[in-house]
Design a protein around this motif. Structure first.
Motif, PDB file in Angstrom:
ATOM      1  N   LEU A   1      69.485  40.539  55.295  1.00 21.90           N
ATOM      2  CA  LEU A   1      68.239  41.197  55.649  1.00 21.90           C
ATOM      3  C   LEU A   1      67.053  40.407  55.105  1.00 21.90           C
ATOM      4  O   LEU A   1      67.210  39.601  54.195  1.00 21.90           O
ATOM      5  CB  LEU A   1      68.204  42.610  55.061  1.00 21.90           C
ATOM      6  N   ARG A   2      65.870  40.667  55.661  1.00 19.14           N
ATOM      7  CA  ARG A   2      64.671  40.078  55.092  1.00 19.14           C
ATOM      8  C   ARG A   2      63.530  41.095  55.126  1.00 19.14           C
ATOM      9  O   ARG A   2      63.407  41.881  56.076  1.00 19.14           O
ATOM     10  CB  ARG A   2      64.278  38.784  55.791  1.00 19.14           C
ATOM     11  N   GLU A   3      62.701  41.053  54.103  1.00 14.06           N
ATOM     12  CA  GLU A   3      61.621  42.010  53.958  1.00 14.06           C
ATOM     13  C   GLU A   3      60.625  41.881  55.110  1.00 14.06           C
ATOM     14  O   GLU A   3      60.243  40.781  55.502  1.00 14.06           O
ATOM     15  CB  GLU A   3      60.886  41.804  52.631  1.00 14.06           C
ATOM     16  N   ALA A   4      60.199  43.022  55.633  1.00 11.62           N
ATOM     17  CA  ALA A   4      59.279  43.033  56.766  1.00 11.62           C
ATOM     18  C   ALA A   4      57.828  43.276  56.355  1.00 11.62           C
ATOM     19  O   ALA A   4      56.937  43.163  57.192  1.00 11.62           O
ATOM     20  CB  ALA A   4      59.712  44.110  57.765  1.00 11.62           C
ATOM     21  N   MET A   5      57.587  43.600  55.094  1.00 10.83           N
ATOM     22  CA  MET A   5      56.224  43.918  54.658  1.00 10.83           C
ATOM     23  C   MET A   5      55.706  42.888  53.666  1.00 10.83           C
ATOM     24  O   MET A   5      56.410  42.479  52.745  1.00 10.83           O
ATOM     25  CB  MET A   5      56.173  45.302  53.980  1.00 10.83           C
ATOM     26  N   ARG A   6      54.452  42.475  53.884  1.00 12.94           N
ATOM     27  CA  ARG A   6      53.732  41.680  52.900  1.00 12.94           C
ATOM     28  C   ARG A   6      52.408  42.381  52.631  1.00 12.94           C
ATOM     29  O   ARG A   6      51.751  42.863  53.550  1.00 12.94           O
ATOM     30  CB  ARG A   6      53.473  40.261  53.412  1.00 12.94           C
ATOM     31  N   VAL A   7      52.035  42.473  51.364  1.00 11.33           N
ATOM     32  CA  VAL A   7      50.756  43.066  50.983  1.00 11.33           C
ATOM     33  C   VAL A   7      49.924  41.985  50.312  1.00 11.33           C
ATOM     34  O   VAL A   7      50.382  41.332  49.360  1.00 11.33           O
ATOM     35  CB  VAL A   7      50.947  44.260  50.029  1.00 11.33           C
ATOM     36  N   THR A   8      48.723  41.777  50.832  1.00 10.54           N
ATOM     37  CA  THR A   8      47.848  40.706  50.363  1.00 10.54           C
ATOM     38  C   THR A   8      46.477  41.272  50.035  1.00 10.54           C
ATOM     39  O   THR A   8      45.998  42.188  50.695  1.00 10.54           O
ATOM     40  CB  THR A   8      47.687  39.617  51.438  1.00 10.54           C
ATOM     41  N   ALA A   9      45.848  40.734  48.992  1.00 14.46           N
ATOM     42  CA  ALA A   9      44.475  41.104  48.636  1.00 14.46           C
ATOM     43  C   ALA A   9      43.671  39.833  48.407  1.00 14.46           C
ATOM     44  O   ALA A   9      44.227  38.724  48.344  1.00 14.46           O
ATOM     45  CB  ALA A   9      44.453  41.976  47.382  1.00 14.46           C
ATOM     46  N   ARG A  10      42.363  39.993  48.301  1.00 12.99           N
ATOM     47  CA  ARG A  10      41.492  38.874  47.975  1.00 12.99           C
ATOM     48  C   ARG A  10      40.815  39.136  46.632  1.00 12.99           C
ATOM     49  O   ARG A  10      40.350  40.261  46.376  1.00 12.99           O
ATOM     50  CB  ARG A  10      40.403  38.701  49.037  1.00 12.99           C
ATOM     51  N   LEU A  11      40.777  38.137  45.774  1.00 13.62           N
ATOM     52  CA  LEU A  11      39.997  38.283  44.545  1.00 13.62           C
ATOM     53  C   LEU A  11      38.537  38.550  44.894  1.00 13.62           C
ATOM     54  O   LEU A  11      37.965  37.888  45.767  1.00 13.62           O
ATOM     55  CB  LEU A  11      40.087  37.009  43.698  1.00 13.62           C
ATOM     56  N   THR A  12      37.964  39.542  44.234  1.00 19.60           N
ATOM     57  CA  THR A  12      36.551  39.838  44.489  1.00 19.60           C
ATOM     58  C   THR A  12      35.645  39.420  43.336  1.00 19.60           C
ATOM     59  O   THR A  12      34.422  39.405  43.489  1.00 19.60           O
ATOM     60  CB  THR A  12      36.346  41.339  44.761  1.00 19.60           C
ATOM     61  N   GLN A  13      36.233  39.103  42.193  1.00 19.56           N
ATOM     62  CA  GLN A  13      35.435  38.566  41.083  1.00 19.56           C
ATOM     63  C   GLN A  13      36.322  37.704  40.208  1.00 19.56           C
ATOM     64  O   GLN A  13      37.499  38.020  39.987  1.00 19.56           O
ATOM     65  CB  GLN A  13      34.805  39.687  40.249  1.00 19.56           C
ATOM     66  N   VAL A  14      35.766  36.608  39.726  1.00 21.36           N
ATOM     67  CA  VAL A  14      36.440  35.714  38.785  1.00 21.36           C
ATOM     68  C   VAL A  14      35.431  35.404  37.687  1.00 21.36           C
ATOM     69  O   VAL A  14      34.323  34.940  37.964  1.00 21.36           O
ATOM     70  CB  VAL A  14      36.890  34.408  39.479  1.00 21.36           C
ATOM     71  N   LYS A  15      35.799  35.677  36.433  1.00 15.31           N
ATOM     72  CA  LYS A  15      34.825  35.457  35.355  1.00 15.31           C
ATOM     73  C   LYS A  15      35.538  35.091  34.066  1.00 15.31           C
ATOM     74  O   LYS A  15      36.682  35.459  33.823  1.00 15.31           O
ATOM     75  CB  LYS A  15      33.972  36.700  35.135  1.00 15.31           C
ATOM     76  N   ARG A  16      34.798  34.361  33.226  1.00 17.58           N
ATOM     77  CA  ARG A  16      35.339  33.964  31.932  1.00 17.58           C
ATOM     78  C   ARG A  16      35.201  35.114  30.945  1.00 17.58           C
ATOM     79  O   ARG A  16      34.256  35.905  31.003  1.00 17.58           O
ATOM     80  CB  ARG A  16      34.614  32.728  31.406  1.00 17.58           C
ATOM     81  N   ALA A  17      36.186  35.204  30.057  1.00 17.40           N
ATOM     82  CA  ALA A  17      36.169  36.228  29.001  1.00 17.40           C
ATOM     83  C   ALA A  17      36.623  35.574  27.711  1.00 17.40           C
ATOM     84  O   ALA A  17      37.479  34.674  27.705  1.00 17.40           O
ATOM     85  CB  ALA A  17      37.082  37.391  29.365  1.00 17.40           C
ATOM     86  N   ASN A  18      36.045  36.024  26.611  1.00 16.26           N
ATOM     87  CA  ASN A  18      36.415  35.492  25.303  1.00 16.26           C
ATOM     88  C   ASN A  18      37.672  36.160  24.768  1.00 16.26           C
ATOM     89  O   ASN A  18      38.049  37.259  25.187  1.00 16.26           O
ATOM     90  CB  ASN A  18      35.277  35.697  24.310  1.00 16.26           C
ATOM     91  N   ALA A  19      38.301  35.502  23.823  1.00 14.54           N
ATOM     92  CA  ALA A  19      39.433  36.113  23.132  1.00 14.54           C
ATOM     93  C   ALA A  19      38.991  37.428  22.506  1.00 14.54           C
ATOM     94  O   ALA A  19      37.877  37.557  22.000  1.00 14.54           O
ATOM     95  CB  ALA A  19      39.957  35.166  22.056  1.00 14.54           C
ATOM     96  N   GLY A  20      39.883  38.419  22.566  1.00  9.16           N
ATOM     97  CA  GLY A  20      39.571  39.718  21.991  1.00  9.16           C
ATOM     98  C   GLY A  20      38.860  40.671  22.924  1.00  9.16           C
ATOM     99  O   GLY A  20      38.468  41.772  22.507  1.00  9.16           O
TER     100      GLY A  20
END
Length: 393
Positions: free
Chosen positions: A258-277
């Motif tokens: 068998l093979r899976e018939a469903m794929r779920v895809t999204a798009r990143l809407t924000q990418v940002k840097r974050a500090n440790a902690g």
């Protein structure tokens, strides 16, 4: 029947313009999965179960694909699902098993839908509707062989005599007799054999009462794949139609052809840097352990992502596997993409895909969320656009 080999790569969809996330349904995979089940179970026929919007894959799309793969019957839970199929022009033999006393059974008879009679009130209601219409209703008798859910449990003998009277009157025609397993995903469980034996006894009681039992069926996906002795005249797979394994401890989809018939895809809407902690998402149940990059995925529990998959749910970005960082929100979740991530908003995120391609699967999500793969695919929300591929394959 022509054999359609599984492709080496899944069919790809053109992403819907402007959509934050979407579901791709490979109709050719559904067709080929059913064809594989037909080959496995012959001479038993295959009833493809397309209830619950075809396990999230789209009722009409899946029904047509399953019939193209060789299914001779379709099955749905709710009567309204059956009527929706008829309204869409699907005219294959069709069984439904859930309807309340208030249901319009006349509409079901007019649409040539087979109605399950699993209680005396079911039978009486169908007989009344048939008399009113001046027609013969197509019914299937359901016996509760031990699941303790739907079907006649303790008064089967009385029921068979009432059914025989309805047949003699010409109010009903019995097209099948069926039941459902409690432990089909555990083939060696003692209830499996006990239920099969009780089913055979119940069919014999029908025959003794002068009723032709029609097509006998007991096997769901798990029994279809693991228990040939339960195939009888018809098998009733649901999950396997969509390329998922009902017994992941015994085999993957690929192990069963068998093979899976469903794929779920999204798009990143924000990418940002974050500090440790930096705490991430509600309650700060995740904290970054180094300077990193956070990505926002616009799917949440309103879209079908389990809330309890926080800090556990798997996704893939740019070919790399990541885990949800922190809690799942109603409309979004966050990923810790690592300090070297060089992507951008708009990049695709594979939420759910094919295991053979190394993508996160419904089973991966089930394990992460403490549930079953059935729930993962059926909970994908209607607000996610559905894109169908592979229909002409």
């Amino acid at each position: 029947m022509t054999h359609h080999p599984a492709p080496t790569a899944p069919a790809r969809a053109t992403a819907p313009t402007g959509a934050s996330a979407w579901v791709t349904v490979d109709a050719a995979a559904i067709r080929d999965n059913v064809a594989a089940l037909v080959r496995r179970c012959a001479p038993a026929q295959v009833m493809a179960v397309v209830k619950a919007d075809a396990y999230g894959h789209g009722l009409v799309t899946a029904a047509r694909a399953a019939l193209a793969g060789g299914a001779t019957w379709l099955g749905v839970a709710q009567l309204e699902e059956a009527l929706a199929l008829r309204a869409a022009g699907v005219d294959a033999p069709l069984l439904t098993w859930i309807y309340p006393p208030q249901a319009d059974l006349g509409a079901a008879l007019d649409a040539d839908v087979d109605l399950t009679v699993g209680s005396r009130w079911n039978l009486d209601a169908v007989v009344a509707a048939a008399r009113q219409r001046g027609t013969t209703a197509r019914v299937q008798a359901k016996v509760d062989t031990g699941l303790g859910r739907g079907g006649v449990l303790t008064d089967w003998s009385e029921f068979t005599h009432a059914l025989a009277a309805a047949v003699a009157e010409g109010a009903v025609h019995v097209t099948g007799t069926w039941s459902h397993f409690a432990w089909a995903d555990a083939p060696q469980h003692p209830t499996v054999r006990a239920q099969q034996e009780r089913f055979v006894e119940a069919v014999a009681e029908l025959e003794a009462a002068g009723v032709d039992p029609g097509l006998r069926h007991l096997a769901n996906s798990a029994a279809t794949l693991t228990n040939p002795s339960a195939h009888f005249d018809l098998v009733r797979p649901g999950l396997a139609v969509y390329g998922l394994s009902p017994v992941p401890d015994l085999g993957s989809p690929a192990d069963f052809g068998l093979r899976e018939a469903m794929r779920v895809t999204a798009r990143l809407t924000q990418v940002k840097r974050a500090n440790a902690g930096q705490g991430v998402s509600y309650g700060h149940e995740y904290t970054t352990d180094r300077d990193t990059v956070l990505g926002l995925v616009p799917m949440g529990y309103a879209d079908g992502i389990p809330r309890h998959a926080g800090n556990a749910g798997p996704v893939q970005v740019g070919g790399r596997r990541h885990t949800i960082a922190g809690r799942v929100c109603m409309d979004q979740f966050v990923l810790d993409l690592g300090p070297d991530f060089d992507g951008a908003p708009g990049d695709e995120v594979t939420v759910l895909g094919r295991g053979a391609d190394g993508e996160p699967t419904a089973q991966d999500w089930a394990q992460a969320a403490g549930t079953i793969n059935y729930e993962v695919v059926t909970r994908m929300a209607p607000r996610l656009p559905r894109v169908v591929v592979g229909e002409g394959a």
